[in-house]
Structure formats: C-alpha cells, structure tokens
Motif scaffolding. Structure first.
Motif, PDB file in Angstrom:
ATOM      1  N   ASP A 154      10.030  11.273  75.980  1.00 48.97           N
ATOM      2  CA  ASP A 154      10.016  12.731  76.186  1.00 48.97           C
ATOM      3  C   ASP A 154      11.414  13.320  76.036  1.00 48.97           C
ATOM      4  OD1 ASP A 154       7.295  12.686  76.651  1.00 48.97           O
ATOM      5  OD2 ASP A 154       7.473  12.821  78.843  1.00 48.97           O
ATOM      6  N   TYR A 155      12.402  12.621  76.580  1.00 54.26           N
ATOM      7  CA  TYR A 155      13.791  13.081  76.470  1.00 54.26           C
ATOM      8  C   TYR A 155      14.203  13.194  74.994  1.00 54.26           C
ATOM      9  CZ  TYR A 155      18.841  12.849  76.222  1.00 54.26           C
ATOM     10  OH  TYR A 155      20.158  13.087  75.891  1.00 54.26           O
ATOM     11  N   HIS A 156      13.962  12.141  74.211  1.00 56.77           N
ATOM     12  CA  HIS A 156      14.329  12.163  72.796  1.00 56.77           C
ATOM     13  C   HIS A 156      13.568  13.255  72.041  1.00 56.77           C
ATOM     14  CE1 HIS A 156      16.979   8.748  72.811  1.00 56.77           C
ATOM     15  NE2 HIS A 156      16.052   7.916  73.242  1.00 56.77           N
ATOM     16  N   ARG A 157      12.285  13.389  72.316  1.00 60.85           N
ATOM     17  CA  ARG A 157      11.472  14.402  71.635  1.00 60.85           C
ATOM     18  C   ARG A 157      11.988  15.805  71.947  1.00 60.85           C
ATOM     19  NH1 ARG A 157       7.955  17.203  73.794  1.00 60.85           N
ATOM     20  NH2 ARG A 157       7.448  15.746  75.468  1.00 60.85           N
ATOM     21  N   GLU A 158      12.236  16.083  73.220  1.00 60.28           N
ATOM     22  CA  GLU A 158      12.701  17.413  73.623  1.00 60.28           C
ATOM     23  C   GLU A 158      14.077  17.721  73.042  1.00 60.28           C
ATOM     24  OE1 GLU A 158      12.411  17.640  77.880  1.00 60.28           O
ATOM     25  OE2 GLU A 158      10.240  17.265  77.834  1.00 60.28           O
ATOM     26  N   ALA A 159      14.986  16.759  73.091  1.00 54.19           N
ATOM     27  CA  ALA A 159      16.327  16.978  72.539  1.00 54.19           C
ATOM     28  C   ALA A 159      16.250  17.159  71.021  1.00 54.19           C
ATOM     29  CB  ALA A 159      17.242  15.804  72.895  1.00 54.19           C
ATOM     30  N   GLY A 160      15.429  16.375  70.366  1.00 54.83           N
ATOM     31  CA  GLY A 160      15.274  16.489  68.919  1.00 54.83           C
ATOM     32  C   GLY A 160      14.660  17.818  68.508  1.00 54.83           C
ATOM     33  N   GLU A 161      13.624  18.232  69.228  1.00 55.82           N
ATOM     34  CA  GLU A 161      12.987  19.518  68.913  1.00 55.82           C
ATOM     35  C   GLU A 161      13.953  20.680  69.129  1.00 55.82           C
ATOM     36  OE1 GLU A 161       9.344  19.604  71.170  1.00 55.82           O
ATOM     37  OE2 GLU A 161       8.380  18.153  69.817  1.00 55.82           O
ATOM     38  N   ALA A 162      14.797  20.590  70.147  1.00 55.19           N
ATOM     39  CA  ALA A 162      15.798  21.636  70.381  1.00 55.19           C
ATOM     40  C   ALA A 162      16.786  21.699  69.214  1.00 55.19           C
ATOM     41  CB  ALA A 162      16.533  21.390  71.701  1.00 55.19           C
ATOM     42  N   ALA A 163      17.193  20.540  68.712  1.00 48.98           N
ATOM     43  CA  ALA A 163      18.140  20.498  67.590  1.00 48.98           C
ATOM     44  C   ALA A 163      17.500  21.016  66.306  1.00 48.98           C
ATOM     45  CB  ALA A 163      18.648  19.070  67.386  1.00 48.98           C
ATOM     46  N   LEU A 164      16.189  20.836  66.166  1.00 55.82           N
ATOM     47  CA  LEU A 164      15.472  21.261  64.951  1.00 55.82           C
ATOM     48  C   LEU A 164      15.038  22.728  64.986  1.00 55.82           C
ATOM     49  CD1 LEU A 164      13.198  18.120  64.607  1.00 55.82           C
ATOM     50  CD2 LEU A 164      14.854  18.887  62.886  1.00 55.82           C
TER      51      LEU A 164
END
Length: 142
Positions: A59-69
C-alpha cells in the motif's frame, strides 16, 4: 501498430517536461503513440519490512507511486490522450529497462536531471544508467 513509448515519472519538473514533450509529439503524429507512465519505488530496507506487514508495504509503494504519477497523468488526460500508469518496485534504472523490454516499448522518454558528475551533468544518474543499460532508443528531454 502504434508506437509504444515509456515515460518514467518521479514527480519532478524534469519528468513533467518529458511528459509535455510526449504530449506535443503525440499531437503532431498521425498515429499517436501509446503511452505508458511508470514510477519506480525503491524497496524498503529489510530491517523495516521484516517488522511491517507486506500488505502495508505494498500500500505504501502504491500510494507513493500514484502520488508521483498524478501530475503526469493529469497532463496527459487534459491533452485528450490516454495512457496506462504503473508503479513498480526495484532499483530504478534496471527496473525501467526491464519493464520497457517486457512491454515491447519502442522508445523511452526521460527528463534530464542536470545533477551529479561530468557524465551526469546533462542526464542525471538514473537517465544515464538507463541509456547505458538498454538497447532501446532513449529520448532525453532537457
């Protein structure tokens, strides 16, 4: 068959310049490229992941990645184009290169960072590594 362009995005202005370039090029082409936005998250250290549930880490990686995208995706959609967006976890440059190869991309478009050593003055370390690791054409946008 449409060209398939991979655009790595880390949320920086340099990456957004690359996205803007792809949008301009897509508008000029009679056959717009298929765009794939990708964000690569660095794996968390094992002394963290050993105490944290794997679902929480994902979840952490997904949320951080989606924020960057988010900004890149919004720009593409505002231009009336479509793209797919992917969050990956791994060492940045090799992960980009491997994903581009797996997806059969025809071009990687990256922003120039302008930091670091003489080799990295124009490219930045991740862009420089991608250029050296891949057989695909890489377009570097300043």
């Amino acid at each position: 068959m449409n060209p398939l362009w991979l655009v790595p995005v880390d949320g920086s202005l340099h990456a957004l310049r690359a996205v803007d370039h792809v949008i301009r090029e897509a508008a000029r082409d009679t056959v717009a490229p298929t765009m794939m936005l990708v964000n690569v998250q660095a794996p968390l250290p094992s002394d963290v992941t050993r105490f944290v549930d794997s679902g929480v880490v994902q979840d952490y990686h997904r949320e951080a990645g989606e924020a960057a995208l988010a900004s890149a995706r919004a720009r593409v959609e505002a231009a009336g184009l479509s793209c797919s967006a992917h969050v990956l976890v791994g060492e940045t440059a090799p992960t980009i290169v491997d994903f581009a190869k797996e997806q059969r991309c025809t071009l990687i478009v990256m922003g120039a960072r302008g930091l670091g050593s003489v080799a990295g003055v124009l490219l930045g370390s991740v862009t420089n590594r991608v250029v050296h690791l891949t057989d695909l054409p890489v377009l570097v946008v300043k």
